[in-house]
Design an enzyme around this catalytic site. Sequence first.
Site, PDB file in Angstrom:
ATOM      1  N   LYS A  57      37.637 119.071  95.993  1.00 26.19           N
ATOM      2  CA  LYS A  57      37.243 120.485  96.872  1.00 26.19           C
ATOM      3  C   LYS A  57      39.017 120.606  97.166  1.00 26.19           C
ATOM      4  CE  LYS A  57      38.306 120.051 101.519  1.00 26.19           C
ATOM      5  NZ  LYS A  57      39.298 120.457 102.649  1.00 26.19           N
ATOM      6  N   ASN A  58      40.029 119.585  97.088  1.00 25.59           N
ATOM      7  CA  ASN A  58      40.906 119.907  98.177  1.00 25.59           C
ATOM      8  C   ASN A  58      41.867 119.986  96.066  1.00 25.59           C
ATOM      9  OD1 ASN A  58      41.072 119.960 100.551  1.00 25.59           O
ATOM     10  ND2 ASN A  58      41.599 117.880 100.367  1.00 25.59           N
ATOM     11  N   ARG A 118      43.272 127.192 105.790  1.00 24.66           N
ATOM     12  CA  ARG A 118      45.541 127.127 105.561  1.00 24.66           C
ATOM     13  C   ARG A 118      45.656 127.177 104.501  1.00 24.66           C
ATOM     14  NH1 ARG A 118      47.682 124.411 109.712  1.00 24.66           N
ATOM     15  NH2 ARG A 118      49.040 124.341 108.460  1.00 24.66           N
ATOM     16  N   CYS A 162      46.224 123.340 114.296  1.00 26.19           N
ATOM     17  CA  CYS A 162      44.598 122.985 114.175  1.00 26.19           C
ATOM     18  C   CYS A 162      43.757 121.903 114.194  1.00 26.19           C
ATOM     19  CB  CYS A 162      44.502 123.252 112.393  1.00 26.19           C
ATOM     20  SG  CYS A 162      44.441 121.616 111.337  1.00 26.19           S
ATOM     21  N   ARG A 164      50.560 120.745 111.881  1.00 26.94           N
ATOM     22  CA  ARG A 164      50.634 121.031 111.030  1.00 26.94           C
ATOM     23  C   ARG A 164      51.659 122.637 110.428  1.00 26.94           C
ATOM     24  NH1 ARG A 164      44.639 120.571 108.204  1.00 26.94           N
ATOM     25  NH2 ARG A 164      46.361 120.107 106.487  1.00 26.94           N
ATOM     26  N   PRO A 165      53.042 122.268 110.506  1.00 27.33           N
ATOM     27  CA  PRO A 165      53.571 122.954 110.687  1.00 27.33           C
ATOM     28  C   PRO A 165      53.845 122.999 108.637  1.00 27.33           C
ATOM     29  CG  PRO A 165      55.148 120.989 110.991  1.00 27.33           C
ATOM     30  CD  PRO A 165      53.721 120.705 110.797  1.00 27.33           C
ATOM     31  N   ASP A 224      57.308 123.927 107.382  1.00 27.78           N
ATOM     32  CA  ASP A 224      58.764 123.329 107.290  1.00 27.78           C
ATOM     33  C   ASP A 224      59.542 124.319 105.617  1.00 27.78           C
ATOM     34  OD1 ASP A 224      57.922 121.453 108.596  1.00 27.78           O
ATOM     35  OD2 ASP A 224      59.554 121.523 108.735  1.00 27.78           O
ATOM     36  N   ASP A 258      42.252 111.065 104.983  1.00 26.86           N
ATOM     37  CA  ASP A 258      40.673 111.302 104.897  1.00 26.86           C
ATOM     38  C   ASP A 258      39.774 111.151 104.926  1.00 26.86           C
ATOM     39  OD1 ASP A 258      41.952 113.767 104.878  1.00 26.86           O
ATOM     40  OD2 ASP A 258      41.598 114.642 103.610  1.00 26.86           O
ATOM     41  N   ILE A 263      49.257 110.019 109.392  1.00 28.44           N
ATOM     42  CA  ILE A 263      49.537 110.963 108.743  1.00 28.44           C
ATOM     43  C   ILE A 263      49.856 112.047 110.000  1.00 28.44           C
ATOM     44  CG2 ILE A 263      48.972 112.330 106.591  1.00 28.44           C
ATOM     45  CD1 ILE A 263      49.784 109.842 105.841  1.00 28.44           C
ATOM     46  N   ARG A 307      32.148 122.822 104.370  1.00 28.97           N
ATOM     47  CA  ARG A 307      33.435 123.185 103.883  1.00 28.97           C
ATOM     48  C   ARG A 307      34.046 122.373 102.675  1.00 28.97           C
ATOM     49  NH1 ARG A 307      38.342 122.803 107.779  1.00 28.97           N
ATOM     50  NH2 ARG A 307      38.681 123.740 105.232  1.00 28.97           N
TER      51      ARG A 307
HETATM   52  C1  EPZ Z   1      46.421 118.219 102.370  1.00 25.41           C
HETATM   53  O1  EPZ Z   1      47.052 117.982 103.066  1.00 25.41           O
HETATM   54  C2  EPZ Z   1      44.729 117.762 102.396  1.00 25.41           C
HETATM   55  N1  EPZ Z   1      44.245 119.286 102.756  1.00 25.41           N
HETATM   56  C3  EPZ Z   1      44.693 116.798 104.020  1.00 25.41           C
HETATM   57  O2  EPZ Z   1      42.945 116.945 103.959  1.00 25.41           O
HETATM   58  C4  EPZ Z   1      45.088 115.902 103.467  1.00 25.41           C
HETATM   59  O3  EPZ Z   1      44.090 115.032 104.691  1.00 25.41           O
HETATM   60  C5  EPZ Z   1      46.737 115.417 103.720  1.00 25.41           C
HETATM   61  O4  EPZ Z   1      47.022 116.340 102.949  1.00 25.41           O
HETATM   62  C6  EPZ Z   1      46.780 114.674 103.860  1.00 25.41           C
HETATM   63  O5  EPZ Z   1      46.906 113.913 102.358  1.00 25.41           O
HETATM   64  C7  EPZ Z   1      44.409 120.236 101.505  1.00 25.41           C
HETATM   65  O6  EPZ Z   1      44.685 119.896 100.540  1.00 25.41           O
HETATM   66  C8  EPZ Z   1      43.469 121.652 101.542  1.00 25.41           C
HETATM   67  P1  EPZ Z   1      50.266 117.550 103.831  1.00 25.41           P
HETATM   68  P2  EPZ Z   1      48.488 118.808 103.153  1.00 25.41           P
HETATM   69  O7  EPZ Z   1      51.422 118.275 104.244  1.00 25.41           O
HETATM   70  O8  EPZ Z   1      48.908 119.318 102.478  1.00 25.41           O
HETATM   71  C9  EPZ Z   1      53.442 117.047 107.490  1.00 25.41           C
HETATM   72  C10 EPZ Z   1      40.847 118.102 104.553  1.00 25.41           C
HETATM   73  O9  EPZ Z   1      39.799 117.889 105.524  1.00 25.41           O
HETATM   74  N2  EPZ Z   1      54.302 118.739 107.612  1.00 25.41           N
HETATM   75  O10 EPZ Z   1      50.456 116.117 103.232  1.00 25.41           O
HETATM   76  O11 EPZ Z   1      48.529 119.752 105.264  1.00 25.41           O
HETATM   77  C11 EPZ Z   1      51.699 117.270 107.809  1.00 25.41           C
HETATM   78  O12 EPZ Z   1      51.932 117.691 109.635  1.00 25.41           O
HETATM   79  C12 EPZ Z   1      42.187 118.002 104.720  1.00 25.41           C
HETATM   80  O13 EPZ Z   1      39.972 118.192 103.090  1.00 25.41           O
HETATM   81  C13 EPZ Z   1      55.246 118.866 108.045  1.00 25.41           C
HETATM   82  O14 EPZ Z   1      55.643 118.372 109.008  1.00 25.41           O
HETATM   83  O15 EPZ Z   1      49.191 117.415 104.775  1.00 25.41           O
HETATM   84  C14 EPZ Z   1      51.564 115.827 108.481  1.00 25.41           C
HETATM   85  O16 EPZ Z   1      51.477 115.468 109.752  1.00 25.41           O
HETATM   86  C15 EPZ Z   1      42.577 117.687 106.550  1.00 25.41           C
HETATM   87  N3  EPZ Z   1      55.850 120.528 107.804  1.00 25.41           N
HETATM   88  C16 EPZ Z   1      52.092 115.614 106.864  1.00 25.41           C
HETATM   89  O17 EPZ Z   1      53.828 116.603 107.316  1.00 25.41           O
HETATM   90  C17 EPZ Z   1      55.119 120.606 106.542  1.00 25.41           C
HETATM   91  O18 EPZ Z   1      55.953 121.582 105.974  1.00 25.41           O
HETATM   92  C18 EPZ Z   1      51.005 115.104 105.770  1.00 25.41           C
HETATM   93  O19 EPZ Z   1      50.468 116.922 105.804  1.00 25.41           O
HETATM   94  C19 EPZ Z   1      54.035 119.818 105.466  1.00 25.41           C
HETATM   95  C20 EPZ Z   1      53.303 118.874 106.191  1.00 25.41           C
END
Ligand code: EPZ
Length: 430
Positions: free
Chosen positions: A22-23, A96, A120, A125-126, A128, A310, A332, A402
Amino acid sequence: MDRIAITGGRPLEGEIPISGAKNSAIKLMAASLLTDAPLRLTNMPRLADTRFLGRLLERLGARVVELEGDQGAETILHTPEIVSALAPYDLVRQMRASFNVLGPLIARTGQAKVSLPGGCAIGARPVDLHLKALEALGATIDLHEGYVYAQAPRGLKGATIKFPFVSVGATEHTLLAAVLADGETVLENAACEPEITDLADCLIAMGAKVEGAGTPTIRVMGVAKLHGATHRVVPDRIETGAFACAAAIAGGEVTLTNTRADYIRALVDKMTAAGVEITETNDGLTIKRNGARLKGVDIETEPYPGFATDLQAPFMALMTLADGESVIRETIFENRFMHVPELTRLGADISVQGGEARVRGVAGLTGAQVMATDLRASISLVIAGLAAKGETVVNRVYHLDRGFERLEQKLSACGAQIRRIRGSEGGDED
Ligand code: EPZ
């Protein structure tokens, strides 16, 4: 609303084919916006999230055709022209990852208006890092009324971007924008997840120049135009890991096919340490447990190749019945223990302090009504339900829909007693 009912206590025996990730699929679908030629994606999972993103892409000008090809489910995405560069709140709020159309829209048209996704269930989940990276590539970003207004009328320009911490989404988003930028982009401290490599491979098949995906440094040499391609989506490592936990908790022997054991190495190591017998096969792995009780082992979530966040909830479900204590640290996301009170309803003994959960294994679980607020938490309840005495009813099945394709069919083919109760059959709703 549909629910899933499971009568626990049956070992699982058989084979489960794993779907495309999916991802990965949803980022590959966003990549289709980068070209005016068709992108054909094979091994596509049919999920609520992919259908949903397909509808958003259609609003932006894509033609999305789903068909059954000789390699299974495929989707052809073709956007001869971007007819709208607006991704509205209603659509981004519901999923998202829709936010990831921002980079391709700017790269292709020089402007975009995309809703900010908001928080969420698993954390704030910012975005930035996504926005800073797009700015580094030369886009002007303004935020008003919950929307990102992005402009790059003369196109994006390559830059060196060092992420302060690893982000899967920001790495993918930057890659999506950089492939059409003028000059070289270097991504440092990039995420190394298999979905990143998959996206890079698809972009390369479309004519992009990308090196180093799967390592912390990715180099992109921008090209003026991308062309169409055919690309096979990588196996879903989280579905693989969740079914591995399901097979281990239920006992018996299950072979997961159409997947890769090396994608879940950290989980395999921990499951083996807990006493599960795992054998790698040509196209997946076999999971076996012959009744002996598992041992509690500790985990800490980390970016790939560490233990996937995950898979934290599915592994916790497995640990509820292990002998001894298991300490589970989530590093995470700040709010990813929403499954704990629900597992407790089934009889698990778990306490949480900050980002750490202590699971003290119990002798047995008992079925109950449960619900969860996100996808991976929901599957942990299904996993626990497979071992619980009596009936477990998981509410809010839309979370599972989903991300898990044909969940009930895949598990019942291995002997699980699991069925979907359609909303119209009545009963408690959430
Ligand atoms: C992806 O989310 C996946 N989603 C998530 O799976 C997965 O848990 C996650 O990666 C970690 O492996 C998709 O691929 C659609 P990150 P993502 O950016 O990209 C912080 C599922 O159930 N952060 O690696 O959003 C963030 O808040 C989902 O399939 C910032 O602060 O994860 C988190 O604490 C849930 N600023 C950390 O970084 C930013 O601009 C890692 O998030 C971006 C992220």
